[in-house]
Design an enzyme around this catalytic site. Structure first.
Site, PDB file in Angstrom:
ATOM      1  N   HIS A   1      53.471  49.799  67.557  1.00 33.48           N
ATOM      2  CA  HIS A   1      53.694  48.636  66.792  1.00 33.48           C
ATOM      3  C   HIS A   1      53.457  47.360  68.040  1.00 33.48           C
ATOM      4  O   HIS A   1      53.183  46.284  67.513  1.00 33.48           O
ATOM      5  CB  HIS A   1      55.308  48.559  66.470  1.00 33.48           C
TER       6      HIS A   1
ATOM      7  N   GLU B   1      61.300  37.085  55.998  1.00 29.87           N
ATOM      8  CA  GLU B   1      62.442  37.814  56.799  1.00 29.87           C
ATOM      9  C   GLU B   1      63.567  37.621  56.103  1.00 29.87           C
ATOM     10  O   GLU B   1      64.070  36.699  55.616  1.00 29.87           O
ATOM     11  CB  GLU B   1      62.320  36.997  58.220  1.00 29.87           C
TER      12      GLU B   1
ATOM     13  N   CYS C   1      52.544  46.094  58.754  1.00 30.60           N
ATOM     14  CA  CYS C   1      52.465  46.772  60.008  1.00 30.60           C
ATOM     15  C   CYS C   1      53.542  47.713  60.224  1.00 30.60           C
ATOM     16  O   CYS C   1      53.425  48.709  60.890  1.00 30.60           O
ATOM     17  CB  CYS C   1      52.318  45.784  61.066  1.00 30.60           C
TER      18      CYS C   1
END
Lengths: 484, 484, 484, 484
Positions: free
Chosen positions: A294, A259, A107
């Site tokens: 977002h 991450e 995204c």
């Protein structure tokens, strides 16, 4: 272009495209030679692969025809051409959340593409630059190969009370350290980079409003993931090493998020991939447009929430209590909160407007409201899921114990629930709930829900700006009979 | 048709249309000879009048061209022909909430028209009846005159643990007591009838799922407000009599809601105005469609919330504390909650689908979610408004004290806020906040938000039905690795 | 002493003591000749009278032997001599809340007496003044007659962003305008004065931290309610005039609170009744001690909450749904919140410590926590009570309608609930719920819960001061392995 | 007695006492030969050891003189002799929470001892049994050696909709399978056994109300931890294996909780250690008394909360934002919630009453209220802690990365916060927050807060029983003017 070959179509194509890139990655103090084969990293790649497979199985939902390149592209690469396009992103996001139970990592790139599309247009219009054409040229190439684009916004920030140029160490925000005839050299680090290792390109962007003193930090650039000077340090996630211990204790063995810290140690970027250099005054607007997109992209969490609600319903059933009114009522509360998130997201997307550049952008206020609910409700949904799970969600023995020749049969006996339900099913669903509320995917479902796309206070600042207080005061004055 | 004359266009036309109808109305033990001139009732009429005026000043928002009658009608009379039409209702509702700060009383009729349009079509299709054509004939006539239609659903119910046919007194739910060649005779009472006295027609409908034993209670009928046998008993509202004491203490002197009990004491309805008689098995579906529309109609409260947020911001300003971070933060929280309501409503409307009859109906799950938030957030918004208001919101002297020759100047002195703000402004905005959180419009903003369109538990029942738990369980099973 | 006669013993004695005082009172623009006979004021007097009657019927709870005067006094006049004494105040407060369903108006005086007892002692010790002996002499006299003492702290404040000496009008905070040989003259006004007209003496105190520039505003004085120069303007309360319309619509016809503005127009106070004059540096500490006591005094609201929970349970029973699981669950939630308030109060009182002056003072942090919960939970309890009540709580016709010869029998029929329950009972309990959630006692149960003893932010400031953050950081450092 | 030697005094003595017991323990599919030396188990032992050390350093808080044995014992073994004793338990619990940041595992035993003390007395009085003297004899011996007693209540339960005798497999609840001349033989398993491996004795107790059909399941017995037939399967906890990876990533390397499954495979218990056998009708009362004590014991979580609040304050400081108003406000909210838990616990303990047996038992309603808040507030405190932590709390590289010669210095640079704060400090406090909100101690701070001493619904059932609804209704009736 790093992958001049055939366009990627399926998840399998995508996984193949990631091999042999020679990235410099560290995890737990060791270099990772091939992330595709690493048991901790692999599930995060599978989550991205699902975005390709969905475009194959449900192209209406996850693919779109792009005017920019003239080809059908994955929706994550698409520049929106209508409000329906913006809404469709949300529906795809919820679906992928349902299918993966985690963050599928695309995204940021999608939202970066859409915000850069319009902001480069505006900068060119006001400054006579040529960022927009550079950007669309690059994007068309990316679209033709159907690549994964990551967006790198969050700087490491150092002292949070200070801006880029005020820091003791100027590298706390990514900056231009050299300008050459053929391009620029950038340095710094980007934190919490979702899916960066799983991408083909990274869009580096500034993370906050900048001042004239911050000119060197006003940089937007597209960087190939395998560019020289890049190092990736994989972040630890709760229970990450369970991926090495079998499929049950992990809870969700197939999918996970990713991450990492990206260190940019003097990375060269040719001018054709530079989309902002020095126009500091557009940084705030870029961030605002990006976060508008977002913050509404967080409806993905309603898809993840669907999984957790389903898991909670399953464990209630396996425990034999699915008809108890308080159990039922808690499931309703979970669904209510989950749909509230979804509602604000869909509303934000539906209320889209065209930009000057021609793509469509969602409503900013409702997007902030959506995200702000995301910073709250998943925590309550998780609490309720743990409530329905019972204490075993945190006291279950390991898969190895259940498979132990002596102790295994006793565990099988003593962890049984309702007749007809294999003990293993109870264990598996409990492990899934643990995964989503304390374990590896809790990182994405909870903490990332809090901080991704900006921490709660960032939304409150935007809501304060956009809540039209003067208009509201005027409504009150009229009804109260206050003149002037 | 009761008003064979000219179509109503403006609010003033509308008010004129209400005069001299000879209704039998009681308020505080006295008959009301002319409601238009009654100080307590008049503000509720003004709120309905605002719906006409808005259609004049902003026809795109509040009017629509109807295929049924071929004329431009107020949107409250319009049968939706697209998802955009459904969304437009929400936008009109929010706007009217902002303009009136109260309940403008026409949503029940609008939602009843749309649900009856589709359900009569379905009944005809399955039972060979002719309800749909009767209904559209009646509706076309109403549209041509641009009248106000109220919807009467909530029965008085007696023992809430029992259905209509189980009650000791059969009149606890409106029922057919006689069937004649030319029509039916109905008896019973409808409670909490929003805006009934301000309407021209009432659509009587059943309030719950009915069984075969409840056949006589399965009745839908259009009844003129001035029909013989109708009595209206005006409900008391908190602080209602302040309307007789001047304009300040009322808080919102212009606008108010209206709730009354309608007693139907053997009211005759000709067959052409009977749209259901005995087909009990459609009652549940009618209620579900109506509440799907109506629960999303509660986005009107976000418009009312805008007024209250504005009032809270004003009093903070008048007190000199509008820059304090905690004040600002509370306004943000109020706006966040308010927009969350709006978001779910807009999403429900946007996700509309066409019915078999051809009109458009919003998503049921999101509508229930919208309404369920409405049962919670206005209370918190009201609490925060009182927080910002300070204690004076409940300890202010009366307007008469402020106007008293001796005591008035002292009060003017001692109730002053920030320099430059007349004391009267502080008083007026405090009275508005009182009006909306404890007084007359708190009835609509709070209690009606709780119970209108069904009490909280009614939404939970619907959410339980619509939350697709089996699909969610399947998502969880797939990720947990549980085979079927 | 204004009442040199016999000590007050019973509620009836007390009411008699209030007659013929010739106070200057205004209500709705009219002077009130005898408040005892005024239908709107009388219920507030009855609430105070209940504090006397309780001391007769339950002396252990509501009376105590005072060392100061050597007589048995009402506990509201007692200077605490142990932690048990402090806890006993809370138990008495809850009981009176249960008995009256409203604010009985004596806690401010009780808490003022206890905080002045210790602060005057400390001032004398540090400044060589004689305030403590003056104060105890006065208090002994008051105790011997068993009078009602009110505490007047909240100034009208003008611009809330400015302190007393910064205001454009110096009278925005009560101040000494003249110092004479025999005493001082004070001017200003005190807002939201709970029960002031029902008191015999008022203790005037500063409302906030003062600076050297605010010396003239640093004044504490005991003033007889009938002193020359005092004017009382009775504040309006939601639905106040229903007290003139019969006993049903009022909801709670017997008891109510009282809030008035006191204007002090150059009131003379002899030195013997001056307990602070100019020692501005003690103002903050006085306020902190007073609010420590007073914020925990808000456990009275758990007694009021008991009434509302009982009313909600009653209406559920009258409606025939008391066994439904969601109804039961909401009652549990109400009780849970209500007891959470009580718990923090009792804990604060139990954790009392002796002061230098010898009386006992409760824990400040827990008292602030107690009050902070009071600013939240009653609103949620009220919301849940309205949920159980159903819409009729805001749409019921008036008592006069129910008593109307024609319409009354129809209303009696149509508002019936479960068989065997008179309609009037339903109406009465609904009116009580209205009274407590929107009407006259909502003022005390809700808004006063928010603002009395300081608005929410005032508690947060105190919690911030008292939460021992450095100690907590040290706990974290030790466990995290952080040196230094 | 298993340890006939010297009484345990210090933590070191205690640890020594655990060695060489030859327990049958499994963890991750492997037998554990010596738990004291196991890196995953050791921190849980250290937490228990802290309870001994506290009794040495602060005997007033953590020790008490026992009438039963005539010696000074650890307070966890003490039978309460006053309300102050009950309050002192709470204060000790909070302190230990502050010192360990985890569950120190001894409250179950303490609360079991106190509830068995009174219930055995009552059973003897009504049934002529001799359980009480057996119990006190055993307890005196345990006290003299100052041992650790665990309480084993929660059965594995199988189908949660069925009681013990209704289960397909009768072993789903621990039961007597044989009665012999010298004692009984019991079989079954106890789930979620906090600290069982770290105990010397286990008190086995039934977990719910039993019926006449459940007679064999009505058993209370004291069992040595090393008794033949016992197997312990160590439960997995989130991030448990980080204990093997160094001290930083674990977050709290010193202390942790312990939960294991105990399988009782035909364990013999001599009659002198049997304290209930067949008197099923006392099971409910035993559970109610135990949970009354134990639900208030959860004030320990306010001590753990202190650590987390301190950690949140530290990270804000290290990030340079500790003065931001929203940061400060969140710390206040955390403290407010934390103290609300504490308040209800202290109030429950303060409101203790003596039992027939002579020991003191706290208030049941307030204890349930305390625990019910514990099922909610730690989750919100944890959410706020993560908010203050920022995203790095879930994306930090591992300790090994920070120590890596190449990558370490770069990480040290890029994870720096405010000048003057070593990067390692930031990392350590972030790891502590991770530990308490997602990692190993989140199990105790969150999930165990939810389910320990009974899941939320269990408290609601008790609150429903104890909320005195009839009395509350009577309050409402009196004020509403409703006759009986």
């Amino acid at each position: 272009m790093p992958f001049p070959g055939t366009p990627i179509r399926t998840g399998a194509d995508y996984v193949a495209s990631l091999r042999n890139r020679g990235l410099r990655i560290f995890f737990m103090g060791e270099p990772v030679s091939e992330p595709v084969d690493h048991p901790v990293i692999r599930p995060s790649i599978a989550a991205v692969a699902a975005t390709y497979d969905l475009a194959v199985t449900d192209p209406e939902l996850a693919a779109a025809a792009s005017d920019i390149s003239g080809v059908i592209v994955n929706r994550f690469l698409h520049v929106t051409t209508s409000a329906d396009d913006v809404v469709a992103q949300n529906k795809m996001q919820r679906r992928l959340g349902q299918l993966t139970g985690t963050c599928f990592q695309r995204c940021v790139g999608m939202d970066a593409i859409n915000s850069l599309f319009s902001i480069t247009f505006d900068i060119d219009a006001r400054r006579g630059t040529e960022y927009h054409s550079r950007f669309t040229t690059w994007l068309a190439a990316v679209q033709r190969l159907n690549l994964v684009v990551g967006g790198a916004m969050t700087d490491v920030k150092g002292d949070r009370s200070k801006g880029p140029s005020q820091q003791a160490d100027p590298d706390m925000f990514v900056r231009v350290v050299e300008r050459r005839a053929d391009g620029i050299v950038i340095r710094g680090a980007k934190a919490h980079q979702t899916g960066c290792i799983n991408s083909h390109w990274i869009l580096v962007m500034p993370t906050m409003r900048l001042t004239a003193a911050d000119r060197d930090w006003a940089v937007v650039a597209a960087v190939p993931v395998e560019a020289a000077g890049l190092t990736y340090v994989y972040g630890r996630q709760s229970c990450d090493t369970r991926a090495m211990e079998g499929d049950i204790d992990a809870g969700n063995a197939q999918f996970a998020g990713q991450e990492a810290l990206i260190i940019l140690d003097d990375v060269f970027v040719p001018w054709e991939h530079v989309f902002l250099d020095g126009e500091f005054e557009f940084a705030a607007e870029l961030v605002e447009r990006f976060t508008a997109y977002h913050r509404r992209s967080y409806v993905c969490k309603s898809g993840v929430g669907d999984v957790l609600i389903g898991a909670a319903a399953l464990i209630a059933e396996y425990n034999g209590v699915e008809k108890a009114s308080h159990i039922r009522d808690k499931l309703v509360e979970m669904a209510h909160l989950n749909e509230t998130i979804y509602g604000a997201g869909i509303a934000a997307s539906h209320e889209s407007h065209p930009t000057a550049a021609g793509n469509w952008e969602n409503d900013g206020l409702l997007a902030n409201v959506c995200k702000h609910n995301v910073t709250r409700f998943p925590y309550e949904i998780a609490r309720l899921a743990q409530d329905l799970a019972g204490g075993a969600v945190v006291t279950l023995p390991s898969q190895a114990d259940f498979e132990h020749p002596e102790i295994g049969p006793l565990l099988d006996k003593y962890f049984q629930g309702r007749a007809g339900v294999p003990t293993e099913w109870r264990v598996r669903v409990l492990r899934l709930i643990e995964n989503m509320t304390l374990g590896r995917n809790a990182v994405g479902y909870l903490t990332e829900s809090l901080h991704g796309a900006g921490s709660p206070q960032a939304q409150r600042v935007q809501i304060a700006r956009q809540m039209e207080l003067e208009e509201k005061k005027e409504f009150a004055r009229r009804l109260a009979g206050i003149g002037e």
